[in-house]
Design a protein around this motif. Structure first.
Motif, PDB file in Angstrom:
ATOM      1  N   PHE A   1       1.158  -1.318  -0.162  1.00 53.42           N
ATOM      2  CA  PHE A   1       0.284  -0.195   0.296  1.00 53.42           C
ATOM      3  C   PHE A   1       0.999   1.377  -0.097  1.00 53.42           C
ATOM      4  O   PHE A   1       0.195   2.514  -0.932  1.00 53.42           O
ATOM      5  N   GLU A   2       1.693   1.162   0.799  1.00 56.38           N
ATOM      6  CA  GLU A   2       2.421   2.349   1.212  1.00 56.38           C
ATOM      7  C   GLU A   2       3.361   3.161   0.086  1.00 56.38           C
ATOM      8  O   GLU A   2       3.746   3.977  -0.695  1.00 56.38           O
TER       9      GLU A   2
ATOM     10  N   ILE B   1       2.876   1.724  -3.537  1.00 54.30           N
ATOM     11  CA  ILE B   1       1.935   2.457  -4.332  1.00 54.30           C
ATOM     12  C   ILE B   1       1.621   3.762  -4.118  1.00 54.30           C
ATOM     13  O   ILE B   1       1.191   5.050  -4.836  1.00 54.30           O
ATOM     14  N   GLU B   2       1.029   4.288  -3.416  1.00 52.73           N
ATOM     15  CA  GLU B   2       0.033   5.585  -3.145  1.00 52.73           C
ATOM     16  C   GLU B   2       1.400   6.363  -2.766  1.00 52.73           C
ATOM     17  O   GLU B   2       1.185   7.968  -2.780  1.00 52.73           O
ATOM     18  N   CYS B   3       2.316   5.814  -2.456  1.00 56.34           N
ATOM     19  CA  CYS B   3       3.199   6.988  -1.420  1.00 56.34           C
ATOM     20  C   CYS B   3       4.932   7.496  -2.666  1.00 56.34           C
ATOM     21  O   CYS B   3       5.332   8.242  -3.046  1.00 56.34           O
TER      22      CYS B   3
ATOM     23  N   TYR C   1       4.491   5.428  -6.673  1.00 58.59           N
ATOM     24  CA  TYR C   1       4.562   4.672  -7.527  1.00 58.59           C
ATOM     25  C   TYR C   1       3.383   5.699  -8.385  1.00 58.59           C
ATOM     26  O   TYR C   1       3.169   6.239  -9.599  1.00 58.59           O
ATOM     27  N   ASN C   2       1.921   6.375  -7.317  1.00 54.01           N
ATOM     28  CA  ASN C   2       0.854   6.881  -8.002  1.00 54.01           C
ATOM     29  C   ASN C   2       1.367   7.775  -8.424  1.00 54.01           C
ATOM     30  O   ASN C   2       1.223   8.565  -9.027  1.00 54.01           O
ATOM     31  N   PRO C   3       2.243   9.432  -7.433  1.00 53.80           N
ATOM     32  CA  PRO C   3       2.344   9.856  -7.633  1.00 53.80           C
ATOM     33  C   PRO C   3       3.758  10.394  -8.162  1.00 53.80           C
ATOM     34  O   PRO C   3       3.316  11.847  -8.877  1.00 53.80           O
TER      35      PRO C   3
ATOM     36  N   SER D   1       0.634  13.324  -9.392  1.00 53.12           N
ATOM     37  CA  SER D   1       0.856  14.272  -8.421  1.00 53.12           C
ATOM     38  C   SER D   1       1.055  15.927  -9.768  1.00 53.12           C
ATOM     39  O   SER D   1       0.470  16.775  -9.601  1.00 53.12           O
TER      40      SER D   1
END
Length: 64
Positions: free
Chosen positions: A29-30, A32-34, A36-38, A51
């Motif tokens: 989760f970390e 992906i959210e911290c 990969y996605n940003p 972002s």
């Protein structure tokens, strides 16, 4: 999708050992959210990260 799984494997799964399933889930989760996605750039967004695209969008809509 294959690129996502390959990147996850290379950058997270191959580099760490977890004590339990909850620790593993939190790490995924970390990642992906911290990271990969940003920070991953998207060709459909003009090679901006999510972002960066959101910042650009907000700046252009707040200028009105």
């Amino acid at each position: 999708m294959e690129s996502f799984w390959g990147t996850l494997q290379l950058e997270l799964l191959d580099t760490w050992k977890w004590q339990n399933r909850a620790e593993f889930a939190a790490s995924v989760f970390e990642w992906i959210e911290c990271w990969y996605n940003p920070f991953r750039r998207h060709s459909s967004l003009g090679m901006l990260s999510l972002s960066g695209y959101e910042e650009q969008y907000r700046a252009s809509h707040n200028a009105d």
